[in-house]
Design a protein around this motif. Structure first.
Motif, mmCIF file in Angstrom:
data_model
loop_
_atom_site.group_PDB
_atom_site.id
_atom_site.type_symbol
_atom_site.label_atom_id
_atom_site.label_comp_id
_atom_site.label_asym_id
_atom_site.label_seq_id
_atom_site.Cartn_x
_atom_site.Cartn_y
_atom_site.Cartn_z
ATOM 1 N N LYS A 85 0.816 -1.214 0.000
ATOM 2 C CA LYS A 85 0.000 0.000 0.000
ATOM 3 C C LYS A 85 0.849 1.263 0.000
ATOM 4 N N GLY A 86 2.053 1.184 0.571
ATOM 5 C CA GLY A 86 2.944 2.341 0.603
ATOM 6 C C GLY A 86 3.896 2.412 -0.580
ATOM 7 N N CYS A 87 3.777 1.479 -1.499
ATOM 8 C CA CYS A 87 4.706 1.398 -2.636
ATOM 9 C C CYS A 87 4.175 2.186 -3.837
ATOM 10 N N PRO A 88 5.035 2.969 -4.499
ATOM 11 C CA PRO A 88 4.590 3.724 -5.678
ATOM 12 C C PRO A 88 4.266 2.836 -6.877
ATOM 13 N N GLU A 89 4.653 1.565 -6.833
ATOM 14 C CA GLU A 89 4.369 0.645 -7.938
ATOM 15 C C GLU A 89 2.970 0.029 -7.862
ATOM 16 N N LEU A 90 2.238 0.282 -6.764
ATOM 17 C CA LEU A 90 0.903 -0.274 -6.603
ATOM 18 C C LEU A 90 -0.144 0.632 -7.251
#
Length: 76
Positions: free
Chosen positions: A41-46
Motif C-alpha cells: 500500500k505504501g509502494c509507488p508501484e501499486l
C-alpha cells in the motif's frame, strides 16, 4: 530445453496465478499477508484502484496471501 513462460514467471514471483487454485499451495498467515499488503500500500508501484502491481501485474491483495510469493522489487 528452455523454460516456459510460467516457469520464468514462477521464478521471478515465487508463485503463479494458478497456485491460488492448487489445494497443496501453502498460504501465508493472516498476519503475514496483512503485513505484506501494508508494505504494498505504501509502494509507488501499486495501482491503488485495482491493488495491482505495475512491476509484476499481480493483484497484491491476493498474492500476499500465498506463502511462497515474492515482491518483484524485494520489499518483502
Amino acid at each position: 530445453m528452455s523454460k516456459s513462460r510460467w516457469e520464468l514467471y514462477k521464478e521471478k514471483n515465487g508463485v503463479t496465478p494458478l497456485d491460488l487454485l492448487n489445494p497443496r499451495t501453502k498460504h501465508s498467515t493472516e498476519e503475514q499477508a496483512n503485513a505484506r499488503f501494508e508494505i504494498c500500500k505504501g509502494c509507488p508501484e501499486l495501482i491503488k484502484l485495482t491493488s495491482q502491481c505495475k512491476k509484476c501485474g499481480c493483484v497484491m491483495s491476493i498474492k500476499t496471501k500465498l506463502e511462497a510469493a515474492k515482491c518483484p522489487i524485494g520489499k518483502w
